[in-house]
Design an enzyme around this catalytic site. Structure first.
Site, PDB file in Angstrom:
ATOM      1  CE  LYS A 187      -6.750  -6.349  -3.072  1.00 31.71           C
ATOM      2  NZ  LYS A 187      -5.760  -5.781  -4.156  1.00 31.71           N
ATOM      3  CG  ASN A 201      -2.002   0.978   1.071  1.00 33.03           C
ATOM      4  OD1 ASN A 201      -1.754   2.289   0.860  1.00 33.03           O
ATOM      5  ND2 ASN A 201      -3.051   0.537   1.100  1.00 33.03           N
ATOM      6  CG  HIS A 223      -9.874  -4.078  -1.315  1.00 35.65           C
ATOM      7  ND1 HIS A 223      -9.311  -4.783  -0.273  1.00 35.65           N
ATOM      8  CD2 HIS A 223      -9.051  -3.318  -1.628  1.00 35.65           C
ATOM      9  CE1 HIS A 223      -8.350  -4.059   0.251  1.00 35.65           C
ATOM     10  NE2 HIS A 223      -7.939  -3.204  -0.643  1.00 35.65           N
TER      11      HIS A 223
END
EC number: 1.17.1.8
Length: 275
Positions: free
Chosen positions: A164, A128, A160
């Site tokens: 994803k 991230n 998410h």
């Protein structure tokens, strides 16, 4: 670095993150878009990068040839797939340029290949790229160290968008590694990824993961420390993909004058000493 700023290549230019990067590079002083790369056969190859990102024409045509794109570049920003990112790492090493990798879902074998490429490239890799998440990882490690494993259980919850493809998310694993470091244990041995059926009681010292997928959620992560009669939660909510793009650009500029090596966002943000 030229007078117009650091010359950056965006790979995966046709994707959501690629378009966000093109827009933000266009708005950010000190950097410029040098080239944009999409996969061979993409309908976006040959189109103007600015047009697909909603900026209007900027005079940079999307190419499927990374070798040509990396020529005379100073850095590449990469949110693609593990296999593709490894290929780009090799090209970045040949070109002796910065490679910022935000790709998730990488295996331990993939990580070794990135580290091998970092002998010649400056590679910044993180699950991230946002400031908030990397601060969260430091706080997670500190909390895991302070709260003993026999009395405090750690659970990591993430959600998410429905598109994803990897789970748990790279960010969840980053937070898991931080928790494991605080507890001085190996995450692979301590983690529990699946609970189904009659599981028995929770084993002390394990680090649990729970994954949710749905809608258009950009990214939500919580690290839960559950004790007897009390609970501590550390959370981060991403409201816009630009936070990842902004972090990646910051990482590229930071790495410009560094020696070849394998770096993380904690290095970029000056938080690595808190590990």
């Amino acid at each position: 670095m030229g007078s117009s700023g650091m010359k950056l290549v965006v790979v995966g230019a046709a994707g959501r993150m690629g378009q966000a990067l093109i827009r933000l590079i266009h708005q950010t002083p000190g950097v410029q878009l040098h080239a944009a790369v999409a996969r061979e056969g993409s309908a976006f190859v040959g189109r103007d990068a600015g047009e697909i990102a909603g900026l209007g024409p900027i005079g940079i045509e999307i190419t499927s040839d990374p070798l040509q794109a990396f020529l005379h570049a100073e850095g590449v920003i990469d949110f693609t797939s593990p296999a593709t990112s490894i290929t780009f790492a090799g090209l970045a090493a040949q070109a002796r340029i910065v490679h910022v990798v935000g790709t998730t879902g990488c295996s331990p074998q993939d990580e070794e290949k990135f580290k091998a490429a970092s002998r010649h490239a400056r590679i910044v890799k993180s699950g991230n790229m946002s400031l908030g998440v990397n601060l969260l990882s430091v706080l997670t490690q500190q909390a895991a160290q302070a709260l003993d494993a026999q009395n405090w259980d750690i659970e990591i919850l993430e959600m998410h968008h429905k598109h994803k493809v990897d789970a748990p998310s790279g960010t969840a694993l980053l937070l898991g590694e931080a928790a494991a470091a605080g507890r001085k244990v190996d995450l692979t041995a301590a983690s529990v990824r699946v609970r189904d059926g009659h599981t028995g009681a929770r084993e002390a010292g394990t680090i649990g993961f729970a994954t949710l997928r749905g809608g258009s959620v950009i990214g939500e992560h919580s690290v839960i420390f559950a004790g007897e009669g009390e609970r501590v939660e550390l959370s981060h909510y991403a409201g816009d993909r630009s936070i990842f793009a902004r972090g990646a650009i910051t990482a590229a500029v930071w790495a410009f004058d560094k020696k070849p090596g394998f770096y993380s966002m904690l290095d970029v943000l000056g938080l690595s000493q808190a590990e």
